[in-house]
Scaffold this motif. Structure first.
Motif, short mmCIF file in Angstrom:
data_model
loop_
_atom_site.label_atom_id
_atom_site.label_comp_id
_atom_site.label_asym_id
_atom_site.label_seq_id
_atom_site.Cartn_x
_atom_site.Cartn_y
_atom_site.Cartn_z
N THR A 64 0.86 -1.18 0.00
CA THR A 64 0.00 0.00 0.00
C THR A 64 0.90 1.23 0.00
O THR A 64 2.09 1.15 0.32
N ARG A 65 0.36 2.35 -0.35
CA ARG A 65 1.16 3.59 -0.37
C ARG A 65 1.75 3.86 1.01
O ARG A 65 2.88 4.27 1.14
N ARG A 66 0.95 3.62 2.02
CA ARG A 66 1.41 3.84 3.40
C ARG A 66 2.56 2.90 3.76
O ARG A 66 3.54 3.32 4.37
N GLN A 67 2.44 1.63 3.38
CA GLN A 67 3.51 0.67 3.65
C GLN A 67 4.78 1.06 2.89
O GLN A 67 5.88 0.96 3.43
N ASP A 69 5.73 4.07 1.86
CA ASP A 69 6.30 5.27 2.48
C ASP A 69 7.02 4.91 3.78
O ASP A 69 8.12 5.41 4.06
N ALA A 70 6.41 4.05 4.58
CA ALA A 70 7.03 3.62 5.84
C ALA A 70 8.32 2.87 5.58
O ALA A 70 9.33 3.08 6.26
N TRP A 71 8.31 2.00 4.58
CA TRP A 71 9.52 1.24 4.25
C TRP A 71 10.63 2.18 3.79
O TRP A 71 11.78 2.05 4.21
N THR A 73 11.03 5.36 4.50
CA THR A 73 11.50 6.13 5.65
C THR A 73 12.41 5.28 6.52
O THR A 73 13.49 5.72 6.93
#
Length: 88
Positions: A64-67, A69-71, A73
């Motif tokens: 997902t976009r959130r996953q 972005d977290a990866w 970062t």
């Protein structure tokens, strides 16, 4: 080619370098090279390596976009991005 720990002459190595290296790489064979009936070298396969693409191939196909972005970062955390003169 031959079986593991095979012995060849230096002349055979010179004449069949590509085939011998292919056998070492493909089949994990070790080859002893002799000159004047004396062992002078051993050609052994390197330890297996994994490219970044191979390592990432095991990850899920879609994040997902959130996953993602977290990866990203997390992967950049702890790195100092300043440019330094290595000779200073």
């Amino acid at each position: 080619m031959r079986h593991a720990m095979d012995t060849i002459t230096a002349t055979e190595l010179a004449r069949q370098t590509r085939q011998i290296l292919d056998a070492v790489a493909r089949h994990g064979e070790t080859v002893i090279v002799e000159r004047n009936n004396m062992p002078v070298a051993r050609i052994i396969p390197v330890e297996p390596v994994m490219t970044a693409a191979q390592a990432l191939a095991g990850l899920p196909a879609a994040l997902t976009r959130r996953q993602a972005d977290a990866w990203l970062t997390d992967s950049r955390g702890g790195f100092d991005e300043t440019v330094r003169d290595p000779w200073a």
